[in-house]
Scaffold this motif. Sequence first.
Motif, PDB file in Angstrom:
ATOM      1  N   LYS A  76      -9.112 -84.790 -24.911  1.00 53.85           N
ATOM      2  CA  LYS A  76      -9.064 -83.561 -24.115  1.00 53.85           C
ATOM      3  C   LYS A  76     -10.164 -82.643 -25.410  1.00 53.85           C
ATOM      4  O   LYS A  76     -10.239 -83.281 -25.785  1.00 53.85           O
ATOM      5  N   GLN A  99     -14.301 -78.006 -13.555  1.00 57.69           N
ATOM      6  CA  GLN A  99     -14.082 -76.980 -13.207  1.00 57.69           C
ATOM      7  C   GLN A  99     -12.619 -76.392 -13.518  1.00 57.69           C
ATOM      8  O   GLN A  99     -12.463 -76.676 -13.062  1.00 57.69           O
ATOM      9  N   GLY A 100     -14.057 -74.794 -13.770  1.00 58.24           N
ATOM     10  CA  GLY A 100     -12.541 -74.182 -14.368  1.00 58.24           C
ATOM     11  C   GLY A 100     -13.122 -74.321 -16.813  1.00 58.24           C
ATOM     12  O   GLY A 100     -13.708 -74.950 -17.090  1.00 58.24           O
ATOM     13  N   GLU A 101     -12.018 -73.908 -16.897  1.00 57.33           N
ATOM     14  CA  GLU A 101     -11.819 -73.105 -18.801  1.00 57.33           C
ATOM     15  C   GLU A 101     -12.101 -75.058 -18.719  1.00 57.33           C
ATOM     16  O   GLU A 101     -10.928 -75.893 -18.993  1.00 57.33           O
ATOM     17  N   VAL A 102     -12.895 -75.398 -20.895  1.00 56.38           N
ATOM     18  CA  VAL A 102     -12.785 -76.438 -20.776  1.00 56.38           C
ATOM     19  C   VAL A 102     -11.362 -76.617 -21.955  1.00 56.38           C
ATOM     20  O   VAL A 102     -11.205 -77.435 -22.153  1.00 56.38           O
ATOM     21  N   LYS A 103     -10.424 -75.203 -22.083  1.00 56.11           N
ATOM     22  CA  LYS A 103      -9.622 -75.926 -22.923  1.00 56.11           C
ATOM     23  C   LYS A 103      -8.409 -76.474 -21.934  1.00 56.11           C
ATOM     24  O   LYS A 103      -7.242 -76.860 -22.491  1.00 56.11           O
ATOM     25  N   ASP A 104      -8.301 -76.910 -20.388  1.00 52.12           N
ATOM     26  CA  ASP A 104      -7.419 -76.766 -19.824  1.00 52.12           C
ATOM     27  C   ASP A 104      -7.557 -78.769 -19.444  1.00 52.12           C
ATOM     28  O   ASP A 104      -7.297 -78.853 -18.489  1.00 52.12           O
ATOM     29  N   GLN A 154     -23.227 -77.027 -22.647  1.00 46.17           N
ATOM     30  CA  GLN A 154     -23.030 -75.861 -21.002  1.00 46.17           C
ATOM     31  C   GLN A 154     -21.856 -77.040 -20.312  1.00 46.17           C
ATOM     32  O   GLN A 154     -21.142 -76.573 -19.454  1.00 46.17           O
ATOM     33  N   GLU A 169     -17.546 -75.902 -29.073  1.00 49.74           N
ATOM     34  CA  GLU A 169     -19.345 -74.850 -28.952  1.00 49.74           C
ATOM     35  C   GLU A 169     -20.232 -75.215 -30.226  1.00 49.74           C
ATOM     36  O   GLU A 169     -20.848 -74.901 -30.278  1.00 49.74           O
ATOM     37  N   LEU A 181     -12.732 -77.694 -28.387  1.00 50.77           N
ATOM     38  CA  LEU A 181     -12.634 -76.743 -28.752  1.00 50.77           C
ATOM     39  C   LEU A 181     -13.881 -76.640 -29.692  1.00 50.77           C
ATOM     40  O   LEU A 181     -15.069 -75.723 -29.305  1.00 50.77           O
TER      41      LEU A 181
END
Length: 457
Positions: free
Chosen positions: A201, A64-69, A213, A208, A204
Amino acid sequence: MKFFRLLTPLLLVIVAVFCFAPAAWAFCGFYVAKADTKLYNKASQVVIARDGDRTVLTMANDFQGEVKDFAMVVPVPTVVQKEQVRVTEPKIIERLDAFSAPRLVEYFDPDPCAPVYPQALSAPAPAAAMNEAMKTRDDRSLGVTVEARFNVGEYDIVILSAKESGGLETWLQRNGYKIPRGAKQLLKPYIRSSMKFFVAKVNLNKFEQSGYQFLRPLQISYQSPKFMLPIRLGMINATTEQDLIVYILSPQGQAEITNYRTVKIPSDTNVPLFVKDEFGDFYKSMFQTAYTKENKKVGFLEYAWNMGSCDPCSADPLSQEELKQAGVFWLDNNSESNVPASPTFRRPFPNSSVFISRLHVRYTRDKFPEDLIFQQTANSEFFQGRYVLQHPFQGELKCQAGREYKRSLPKRFEQEAQTLAKLTNWKIQDIRNKMKLSVGNLTYSWWENLFSWLGLY
């Protein structure tokens, strides 16, 4: 469930005949609710398909959170190549969860004054770029070797080996992997065991472009005699107990944990009717009570069944295509005609060469200091977490058998109350009060008898 309540008497007799079986797992109840992973705020899910030394490991991402993290570090026994990694759909894990979840079923007492047919007497069983050459030299100074580097779906993946945990932690941080503080100590035992590290990881740009989602589960295939699941890294920044659901798929029988005890979840008990509206709260309380009683050092078996059938079914068994997506790789080697009939049933079922074990572990760093080690067994005994609602007959009772049945109800209701209190640690008086409300449509004299029998009326 309205459909079942409108069955004609003739069809009810037919159902009773076909449900009759002497085996303890011939439940034939009507499924009404399930205790799936949605009950828990933080429940990791892992699927392990295992035959011989080959393992296919599927990990659900509940990040849960920003996918970049997002960063995933998984110790693996051997170097994994690109062709051994793929992404799959979360629906597969959701299907396994639904199929194997502990369940609530209900039965309806027959008219005790009706003619008795022997067939109907069966009672229900009570988851910044730098020069590559410079980067390689820097990696070596940290004692880290990049064994492989590739992209799968929306993930950038590297396979690492390391000589010491401090160097691995530094490498991960320098390369943009946001791992929690404290990883160094938990990485040490894996490095001592010469394990490799599967590190992922999110790319991005590709994420996209994919249009998804959510982060899809990653699936890793490898060959190793080690049948284990690393859980210690998941404890780095855990402030509370963690729930882990492991679905083990095998061509043999039940799987069990070898370095901790594996015990069956309490099951096959009759509970009061009001539990139908509170099944989630009931199961969470019941699990916590059992977990505490076992001193928090066990894995609970919640389900063990051949994938060719279910009774009662909280979801349909997975199809062969779905099982392949879940990592089952031996189906092509088992044609339907070559699968022996189950000793419990009279004919072989599709997918009967896949046995599922659902293990539920609630762990903390102090109670589970070791990773989970499993073994496959030849035990093909069926088991499920199953809780029964037994509806009393509500018609007229003018015969002698009916009067005896009526007199037996207070004791039965009280037994259900006592059982529920023992399973959940709920207050017995609160349970009795809820029971009175939930069966309020019965004739009041029955409840007069009940509370009189209890000394509460």
